[in-house]
Design an enzyme around this catalytic site. Structure first.
Site, PDB file in Angstrom:
ATOM      1  CE  LYS A 119     141.121  55.520  -8.751  1.00  0.00           C
ATOM      2  NZ  LYS A 119     140.754  56.168 -10.035  1.00  0.00           N
TER       3      LYS A 119
HETATM    4  P1  NAD Z   1     146.686  65.397  -9.652  1.00  0.00           P
HETATM    5  O1  NAD Z   1     147.271  64.953  -8.359  1.00  0.00           O
HETATM    6  O2  NAD Z   1     147.555  65.469 -10.862  1.00  0.00           O
HETATM    7  O3  NAD Z   1     145.993  66.834  -9.460  1.00  0.00           O
HETATM    8  C1  NAD Z   1     145.082  67.135  -8.456  1.00  0.00           C
HETATM    9  C2  NAD Z   1     144.909  68.655  -8.403  1.00  0.00           C
HETATM   10  O4  NAD Z   1     143.868  68.963  -7.470  1.00  0.00           O
HETATM   11  C3  NAD Z   1     146.152  69.415  -7.931  1.00  0.00           C
HETATM   12  O5  NAD Z   1     146.272  70.610  -8.676  1.00  0.00           O
HETATM   13  C4  NAD Z   1     145.821  69.724  -6.469  1.00  0.00           C
HETATM   14  O6  NAD Z   1     146.522  70.871  -5.983  1.00  0.00           O
HETATM   15  C5  NAD Z   1     144.343  69.985  -6.595  1.00  0.00           C
HETATM   16  N1  NAD Z   1     143.636  69.909  -5.312  1.00  0.00           N
HETATM   17  C6  NAD Z   1     143.770  68.985  -4.327  1.00  0.00           C
HETATM   18  N2  NAD Z   1     142.963  69.291  -3.301  1.00  0.00           N
HETATM   19  C7  NAD Z   1     142.304  70.416  -3.653  1.00  0.00           C
HETATM   20  C8  NAD Z   1     141.351  71.234  -3.022  1.00  0.00           C
HETATM   21  N3  NAD Z   1     140.905  70.936  -1.791  1.00  0.00           N
HETATM   22  N4  NAD Z   1     140.873  72.314  -3.681  1.00  0.00           N
HETATM   23  C9  NAD Z   1     141.324  72.624  -4.912  1.00  0.00           C
HETATM   24  N5  NAD Z   1     142.238  71.893  -5.573  1.00  0.00           N
HETATM   25  C10 NAD Z   1     142.721  70.816  -4.936  1.00  0.00           C
HETATM   26  O7  NAD Z   1     145.430  64.427  -9.894  1.00  0.00           O
HETATM   27  P2  NAD Z   1     144.685  64.143 -11.277  1.00  0.00           P
HETATM   28  O8  NAD Z   1     145.228  62.895 -11.863  1.00  0.00           O
HETATM   29  O9  NAD Z   1     144.620  65.395 -12.087  1.00  0.00           O
HETATM   30  O10 NAD Z   1     143.238  63.746 -10.721  1.00  0.00           O
HETATM   31  C11 NAD Z   1     142.247  64.721 -10.419  1.00  0.00           C
HETATM   32  C12 NAD Z   1     140.890  64.043 -10.383  1.00  0.00           C
HETATM   33  O11 NAD Z   1     140.635  63.459 -11.659  1.00  0.00           O
HETATM   34  C13 NAD Z   1     140.742  62.894  -9.377  1.00  0.00           C
HETATM   35  O12 NAD Z   1     139.407  62.864  -8.911  1.00  0.00           O
HETATM   36  C14 NAD Z   1     141.016  61.663 -10.215  1.00  0.00           C
HETATM   37  O13 NAD Z   1     140.435  60.490  -9.658  1.00  0.00           O
HETATM   38  C15 NAD Z   1     140.352  62.076 -11.502  1.00  0.00           C
HETATM   39  N6  NAD Z   1     140.789  61.343 -12.692  1.00  0.00           N
HETATM   40  C16 NAD Z   1     142.096  61.312 -13.053  1.00  0.00           C
HETATM   41  C17 NAD Z   1     142.467  60.648 -14.219  1.00  0.00           C
HETATM   42  C18 NAD Z   1     143.890  60.652 -14.728  1.00  0.00           C
HETATM   43  O14 NAD Z   1     144.109  60.139 -15.843  1.00  0.00           O
HETATM   44  N7  NAD Z   1     144.837  61.201 -14.025  1.00  0.00           N
HETATM   45  C19 NAD Z   1     141.501  59.991 -14.982  1.00  0.00           C
HETATM   46  C20 NAD Z   1     140.166  60.061 -14.592  1.00  0.00           C
HETATM   47  C21 NAD Z   1     139.828  60.758 -13.447  1.00  0.00           C
END
Ligand code: NAD
Length: 418
Positions: A108
């Site tokens: 990561k």
């Molecule tokens: P992103 O930045 O696209 O979206 C994050 C979302 O969370 C946004 O809508 C943001 O406004 C919201 N957010 C942030 N703080 C918040 C809060 N305090 N309360 C409510 N909403 C809040 O990120 P993403 O890629 O969608 O990742 C989200 C999660 O999924 C993370 O934990 C990431 O590690 C995990 N993840 C992502 C992927 C991927 O392919 N992008 C894969 C596996 C896991």
């Protein structure tokens, strides 16, 4: 210099490893090896800002394990990034790749920064300098980054270009989640959300329930939460609550996800969406529903709020949203939890497909990608569910045991050098 309080997320990850080690009666040497990352790189990232002054950010890349293949894991830009957090996320990536049985270890990366306060030019210059600092340790055979919180296709395009410029030739397979024009995979942008939807479907089926008509609540409306909401609505579920960093909205009859997406594209946030009642994030997590999907950040469910959750099941789109204390509360209350390392593994699975396509320079159709993703997610869910039934443990313990068991076997057959 940016500093932030460390979180306890690494302790949570280590606790889960310790539980799996006890369950598997793991050899102490292998347990000790898996408790620490193989390598952690800390770099400073001097970046020229638009007004001419230089900001120097901290950047991290942690490679937890390479026993089953090259490392794989996203890059996160956020003010609360810490070395502990990146280390925990790298460890979870190792387990995630092993749960779905793809030939990778976990890594990561993260930069302590607030991209909401930065221009695109500033983010590009910071990204390129960060990648230049990582050139020695990333590459298609050793460590392949991908998007995570606040990074996207665009960021991955800059990463691919910077790495390629440094080594003197184009290397599409150094990164996944990149634009289609430079070797991205069809289906990658929705893959994590699609995997979460498939796991929600399988989890509901174990409770004799169908997706059609099931009530979903989603925290976070980014790449994961947004794609999940769209796909699950398409399968006939009602998405009754959605939130993001601005707050939440609720509609008992189901929100129109297409309309909501347009609103978010126009205004940046779910806040102010007219066809729903405003609610706080706290209220959203306590909504009565069939499936609650955290898809924002870690440590969302803690001992303080786990008792208020009124979902039948939780399917973890985010990484590390549930603390071990909250896990125990959910287990006592009979709330089924499909853990992150299983539920959100769709993204890394299609990243693996993208890497394979890149190495072969031979590309698949979107249907092929989605079919193979479904096959892997359904098989992984079945294996973890069977492990949970046969050992009499919850799904997180079962998933971690399956994963740690596979990594441990790789260590065993390789031996510990020298
Ligand atoms: P992103 O930045 O696209 O979206 C994050 C979302 O969370 C946004 O809508 C943001 O406004 C919201 N957010 C942030 N703080 C918040 C809060 N305090 N309360 C409510 N909403 C809040 O990120 P993403 O890629 O969608 O990742 C989200 C999660 O999924 C993370 O934990 C990431 O590690 C995990 N993840 C992502 C992927 C991927 O392919 N992008 C894969 C596996 C896991």
């Amino acid at each position: 210099m940016n500093t932030v309080e460390p979180t306890n997320v690494l302790e949570n990850a280590l606790q889960q490893l310790n539980d799996a080690a006890a369950l598997l009666d793991l050899e102490p040497a292998i347990h000790a090896k898996l408790s620490k990352p193989k390598r952690a790189l800390i770099v400073s990232v001097p970046t020229r800002m638009d007004d001419g002054h230089f900001e120097v950010f901290w950047g991290y890349r942690v490679q937890h394990n390479m026993d089953r293949g090259p490392c794989k894991g996203g890059i996160r830009y956020h003010p609360s990034v810490t070395l502990d957090e990146v280390t925990a996320l790298a460890m979870w990536m190792t387990w995630k790749c092993a749960v779905v049985n793809i030939p990778y270890g976990g890594a990561k990366g993260g930069v302590i920064c607030d991209p909401a306060q930065m221009s695109e030019g500033e983010i590009e210059r910071m990204t390129r300098r960060f990648v230049a600092e990582l050139v020695e340790i990333i590459g298609p055979d050793q460590d392949i980054p991908a998007p995570d919180v606040n990074t996207n296709e665009r960021t991955m395009g800059w990463l691919m270009d910077t790495y390629s410029m440094q080594v003197g030739h184009s290397v599409p397979a150094v990164v996944t989640g990149k634009p289609i024009a430079i070797g991205g995979s069809l289906g990658r942008s929705q893959a994590t959300g699609r995997g979460v939807a498939l796991v929600a479907r399988e989890a509901l089926a174990t409770h004799g329930m169908a997706v059609e008509g099931a009530r979903m609540v989603v925290q976070g409306f980014g790449k994961v939460g947004g794609a999940f909401a769209e796909l699950i609505e398409g399968l006939g579920a009602a998405v009754i609550g959605v939130s993001d960093v601005s707050g939440g909205i609720y509609n008992a009859a189901g929100l129109d996800i297409g309309e909501l997406t347009r609103h978010v594209i126009e205004t940046g946030y779910v806040e102010g969406f007219p066809a729903g009642e405003p609610i706080t994030n706290e209220e959203l997590l306590a909504l009565e529903c069939d499936v609650l999907v955290p898809a924002a950040l870690e440590n969302v469910f803690t001992a303080d709020n786990a008792g208020a959750v009124r979902a039948r099941m939780i399917v973890e789109g985010a990484n590390g949203p549930t603390t071990p204390e909250a896990d125990r509360i959910f287990a006592d209350r009979g709330i089924f939890v499909a853990p992150d390392i299983l539920a959100n593994a769709g993204g890394v699975t299609v990243s693996y497909f993208e890497w394979c396509q890149g190495l072969q320079a031979y590309f698949w159709t979107e249907d092929e990608v989605n079919e193979r993703l479904e096959e892997i997610m359904v098989r992984a869910f079945g294996e973890v569910y069977a492990e949970s039934q046969s050992r009499g443990v919850d799904m997180r313990a079962a998933a971690t045991a399956v994963a740690v068991g596979r990594v441990a076997e790789a260590v065993r057959v390789r031996g510990i050098y020298p």
